[in-house]
Design a protein around this motif. Structure first.
Motif, PDB file in Angstrom:
ATOM      1  N   PHE A  21       4.487   0.777  84.073  1.00 39.41           N
ATOM      2  CA  PHE A  21       5.815   0.984  84.663  1.00 39.41           C
ATOM      3  C   PHE A  21       5.931   0.214  85.970  1.00 39.41           C
ATOM      4  CE2 PHE A  21       8.404   3.145  87.876  1.00 39.41           C
ATOM      5  CZ  PHE A  21       9.652   3.115  87.244  1.00 39.41           C
ATOM      6  N   HIS A  22       7.121  -0.344  86.187  1.00 39.05           N
ATOM      7  CA  HIS A  22       7.457  -0.923  87.484  1.00 39.05           C
ATOM      8  C   HIS A  22       8.949  -0.674  87.708  1.00 39.05           C
ATOM      9  CE1 HIS A  22       8.050  -3.743  90.769  1.00 39.05           C
ATOM     10  NE2 HIS A  22       6.739  -3.841  90.882  1.00 39.05           N
ATOM     11  N   PRO A  23       9.337  -0.242  88.920  1.00 38.13           N
ATOM     12  CA  PRO A  23      10.751   0.082  89.158  1.00 38.13           C
ATOM     13  C   PRO A  23      11.693  -1.105  88.971  1.00 38.13           C
ATOM     14  CG  PRO A  23       9.495   0.097  91.219  1.00 38.13           C
ATOM     15  CD  PRO A  23       8.506   0.045  90.107  1.00 38.13           C
ATOM     16  N   ALA A  24      11.168  -2.332  89.076  1.00 35.22           N
ATOM     17  CA  ALA A  24      11.994  -3.522  88.856  1.00 35.22           C
ATOM     18  C   ALA A  24      12.001  -3.875  87.370  1.00 35.22           C
ATOM     19  CB  ALA A  24      11.481  -4.693  89.689  1.00 35.22           C
ATOM     20  N   HIS A  25      12.625  -3.010  86.583  1.00 39.37           N
ATOM     21  CA  HIS A  25      12.802  -3.233  85.141  1.00 39.37           C
ATOM     22  C   HIS A  25      11.484  -3.484  84.410  1.00 39.37           C
ATOM     23  CE1 HIS A  25      17.103  -3.404  85.922  1.00 39.37           C
ATOM     24  NE2 HIS A  25      16.876  -4.301  86.855  1.00 39.37           N
ATOM     25  N   ASN A  26      10.448  -2.798  84.841  1.00 37.00           N
ATOM     26  CA  ASN A  26       9.130  -2.937  84.209  1.00 37.00           C
ATOM     27  C   ASN A  26       8.631  -4.387  84.217  1.00 37.00           C
ATOM     28  OD1 ASN A  26       8.595  -0.211  83.621  1.00 37.00           O
ATOM     29  ND2 ASN A  26       9.910  -0.304  81.811  1.00 37.00           N
ATOM     30  N   SER A  27       8.944  -5.099  85.311  1.00 37.33           N
ATOM     31  CA  SER A  27       8.355  -6.425  85.487  1.00 37.33           C
ATOM     32  C   SER A  27       6.875  -6.255  85.814  1.00 37.33           C
ATOM     33  CB  SER A  27       9.061  -7.174  86.613  1.00 37.33           C
ATOM     34  OG  SER A  27       8.966  -6.464  87.833  1.00 37.33           O
ATOM     35  N   LEU A  28       6.121  -7.339  85.667  1.00 35.45           N
ATOM     36  CA  LEU A  28       4.672  -7.229  85.787  1.00 35.45           C
ATOM     37  C   LEU A  28       4.102  -8.162  86.860  1.00 35.45           C
ATOM     38  CD1 LEU A  28       3.824  -6.965  82.005  1.00 35.45           C
ATOM     39  CD2 LEU A  28       3.408  -5.203  83.727  1.00 35.45           C
ATOM     40  N   PRO A  29       3.721  -7.622  88.010  1.00 28.23           N
ATOM     41  CA  PRO A  29       2.966  -8.380  89.004  1.00 28.23           C
ATOM     42  C   PRO A  29       1.497  -8.471  88.596  1.00 28.23           C
ATOM     43  CG  PRO A  29       3.328  -6.150  89.777  1.00 28.23           C
ATOM     44  CD  PRO A  29       4.048  -6.262  88.459  1.00 28.23           C
ATOM     45  N   GLY A  30       0.751  -9.276  89.329  1.00 24.95           N
ATOM     46  CA  GLY A  30      -0.632  -9.529  88.959  1.00 24.95           C
ATOM     47  C   GLY A  30      -1.516  -8.299  88.904  1.00 24.95           C
ATOM     48  N   ASP A  31      -1.336  -7.359  89.835  1.00 24.95           N
ATOM     49  CA  ASP A  31      -2.209  -6.183  89.840  1.00 24.95           C
ATOM     50  C   ASP A  31      -1.987  -5.303  88.619  1.00 24.95           C
ATOM     51  OD1 ASP A  31       0.314  -5.460  90.781  1.00 24.95           O
ATOM     52  OD2 ASP A  31      -0.460  -3.944  92.167  1.00 24.95           O
ATOM     53  N   LEU A  32      -0.722  -5.173  88.184  1.00 26.33           N
ATOM     54  CA  LEU A  32      -0.458  -4.382  86.978  1.00 26.33           C
ATOM     55  C   LEU A  32      -0.995  -5.075  85.745  1.00 26.33           C
ATOM     56  CD1 LEU A  32       3.089  -2.706  87.153  1.00 26.33           C
ATOM     57  CD2 LEU A  32       0.845  -1.770  87.720  1.00 26.33           C
ATOM     58  N   LEU A  33      -0.879  -6.395  85.687  1.00 27.11           N
ATOM     59  CA  LEU A  33      -1.421  -7.140  84.551  1.00 27.11           C
ATOM     60  C   LEU A  33      -2.934  -6.938  84.446  1.00 27.11           C
ATOM     61  CD1 LEU A  33       0.621 -10.443  84.945  1.00 27.11           C
ATOM     62  CD2 LEU A  33       0.730  -8.896  82.977  1.00 27.11           C
ATOM     63  N   ALA A  34      -3.623  -6.978  85.578  1.00 30.78           N
ATOM     64  CA  ALA A  34      -5.074  -6.774  85.577  1.00 30.78           C
ATOM     65  C   ALA A  34      -5.430  -5.371  85.108  1.00 30.78           C
ATOM     66  CB  ALA A  34      -5.633  -7.027  86.982  1.00 30.78           C
ATOM     67  N   GLN A  35      -4.692  -4.373  85.588  1.00 22.27           N
ATOM     68  CA  GLN A  35      -4.944  -2.992  85.166  1.00 22.27           C
ATOM     69  C   GLN A  35      -4.687  -2.817  83.671  1.00 22.27           C
ATOM     70  OE1 GLN A  35      -3.096   0.109  87.684  1.00 22.27           O
ATOM     71  NE2 GLN A  35      -2.857  -1.474  89.246  1.00 22.27           N
ATOM     72  N   LEU A  36      -3.625  -3.457  83.187  1.00 21.35           N
ATOM     73  CA  LEU A  36      -3.270  -3.326  81.776  1.00 21.35           C
ATOM     74  C   LEU A  36      -4.348  -3.942  80.894  1.00 21.35           C
ATOM     75  CD1 LEU A  36      -1.079  -2.308  79.867  1.00 21.35           C
ATOM     76  CD2 LEU A  36       0.107  -4.494  80.159  1.00 21.35           C
ATOM     77  N   ALA A  37      -4.831  -5.130  81.241  1.00 19.53           N
ATOM     78  CA  ALA A  37      -5.885  -5.785  80.457  1.00 19.53           C
ATOM     79  C   ALA A  37      -7.149  -4.929  80.443  1.00 19.53           C
ATOM     80  CB  ALA A  37      -6.178  -7.164  81.032  1.00 19.53           C
ATOM     81  N   GLU A  38      -7.509  -4.376  81.606  1.00 19.60           N
ATOM     82  CA  GLU A  38      -8.714  -3.562  81.701  1.00 19.60           C
ATOM     83  C   GLU A  38      -8.580  -2.274  80.889  1.00 19.60           C
ATOM     84  OE1 GLU A  38     -11.607  -1.522  85.119  1.00 19.60           O
ATOM     85  OE2 GLU A  38      -9.602  -2.219  85.649  1.00 19.60           O
ATOM     86  N   THR A  39      -7.420  -1.646  80.946  1.00 16.33           N
ATOM     87  CA  THR A  39      -7.200  -0.390  80.220  1.00 16.33           C
ATOM     88  C   THR A  39      -7.262  -0.614  78.712  1.00 16.33           C
ATOM     89  OG1 THR A  39      -5.790   0.391  82.032  1.00 16.33           O
ATOM     90  CG2 THR A  39      -5.641   1.574  79.947  1.00 16.33           C
ATOM     91  N   ILE A  40      -6.665  -1.697  78.248  1.00 15.52           N
ATOM     92  CA  ILE A  40      -6.712  -2.021  76.811  1.00 15.52           C
ATOM     93  C   ILE A  40      -8.144  -2.276  76.369  1.00 15.52           C
ATOM     94  CG2 ILE A  40      -6.063  -3.754  75.080  1.00 15.52           C
ATOM     95  CD1 ILE A  40      -3.431  -4.103  76.747  1.00 15.52           C
ATOM     96  N   THR A  41      -8.891  -3.034  77.166  1.00 15.69           N
ATOM     97  CA  THR A  41     -10.284  -3.347  76.831  1.00 15.69           C
ATOM     98  C   THR A  41     -11.119  -2.078  76.735  1.00 15.69           C
ATOM     99  OG1 THR A  41     -10.147  -5.531  77.862  1.00 15.69           O
ATOM    100  CG2 THR A  41     -12.342  -4.603  77.554  1.00 15.69           C
ATOM    101  N   LYS A  42     -10.976  -1.193  77.710  1.00 15.73           N
ATOM    102  CA  LYS A  42     -11.768   0.041  77.717  1.00 15.73           C
ATOM    103  C   LYS A  42     -11.384   0.960  76.565  1.00 15.73           C
ATOM    104  CE  LYS A  42     -13.006   0.181  82.608  1.00 15.73           C
ATOM    105  NZ  LYS A  42     -12.874   0.904  83.908  1.00 15.73           N
TER     106      LYS A  42
END
Length: 251
Positions: A21-42
């Motif tokens: 989630f991001h308040p700006a229409h669920n746009s994705l900054p670098g930190d969220l992208l990194a968290q998302l990749a790590e969460t999927i991998t785990k």
């Protein structure tokens, strides 16, 4: 006060639901992208998990793509490459994940969001989930997400929406092209279908699903290097005078 950005995961009855989630229409900054990749991998490495659902928060936009705030702040090639590599890392995490990933697309999705929807293994959406590849509008191009989008839409569909960067293509168009498997009237119907589908998948042999996923993604073994090279192209183009001027106009 607006809600804070997040990536979170819940595991219930062998189903891992990963939400960003991001308040700006669920746009994705670098930190969220990194968290998302790590969460999927785990989640892929977790023996408790049989199936993954990927979704975004809220009931409107699924994903507005790259964070414009972060794009505007890029001032050198390396920073640009690192930022666009964030999308590459998420796509590759989904590609390599040994579990089936179901995409739940509740609303419009743009740019990098189309790449995420394309990289899941089975995607369902509402009738409001139109798609747009807007990158050419700002002088870049859908280079990093391109392989994933082309894999789902074929070259003709991918080139159509990549060149026609001003237009949204509706959910039925996306379904006919193979991006969405099913389209629903509302979020409630979508959620019921996604949950039922995930529960049914949990009754199947996990080893068989893992082997099937390998078959589905055969031929993409070079994507680690390919998407890295594509990130370099985007990282260079985002520094162009055209793109800098265009991004400033969106401030």
């Amino acid at each position: 006060m607006s809600e804070q950005p997040y990536v979170k995961q819940q595991i219930n009855n062998h189903i891992a639901t990963i939400e960003f989630f991001h308040p700006a229409h669920n746009s994705l900054p670098g930190d969220l992208l990194a968290q998302l990749a790590e969460t999927i991998t785990k989640a892929g490495q977790n023996d408790e998990v049989k199936v993954i659902i990927m979704q975004s928060g809220g009931d409107r936009t699924f994903c507005a793509g790259a964070s414009f705030t972060e794009l505007i702040s890029i001032n050198d090639d390396k920073t640009g490459e690192i930022f666009f590599s964030g999308f590459a890392n998420v796509i590759n995490a989904m590609r390599k994940c040994p579990k089936f990933i179901i995409g739940r697309i509740q609303g419009k999705t743009v740019g990098g969001g189309v790449g995420l929807a394309s990289a899941v293994d089975y995607c369902m959406a509402t009738k409001y989930a139109s798609i747009k590849l807007s990158e050419l509008n700002i002088g870049i191009g859908p280079f990093v997400v391109g392989p994933a989008v082309e894999r789902k839409l074929d070259l003709s569909g991918f080139s159509q929406i990549a060149i026609d960067a001003n237009s949204f293509y509706d959910a039925e168009w996306a379904r006919n092209k193979g991006l969405y498997m099913k389209v629903f009237e509302d979020v409630e119907s979508l959620d019921e279908a996604v949950q039922a589908f995930a529960e049914n998948l949990c009754t199947y042999n996990p080893e068989a699903m893992t082997e099937m996923k390998k078959v589905f993604w055969a031929g993409t073994e070079n994507w680690d290097e390919l998407l890295k090279e594509r990130a370099k192209i985007s990282g260079r183009l985002v520094l162009s005078a055209f793109t800098k001027k265009k991004l400033e106009s969106y401030k």
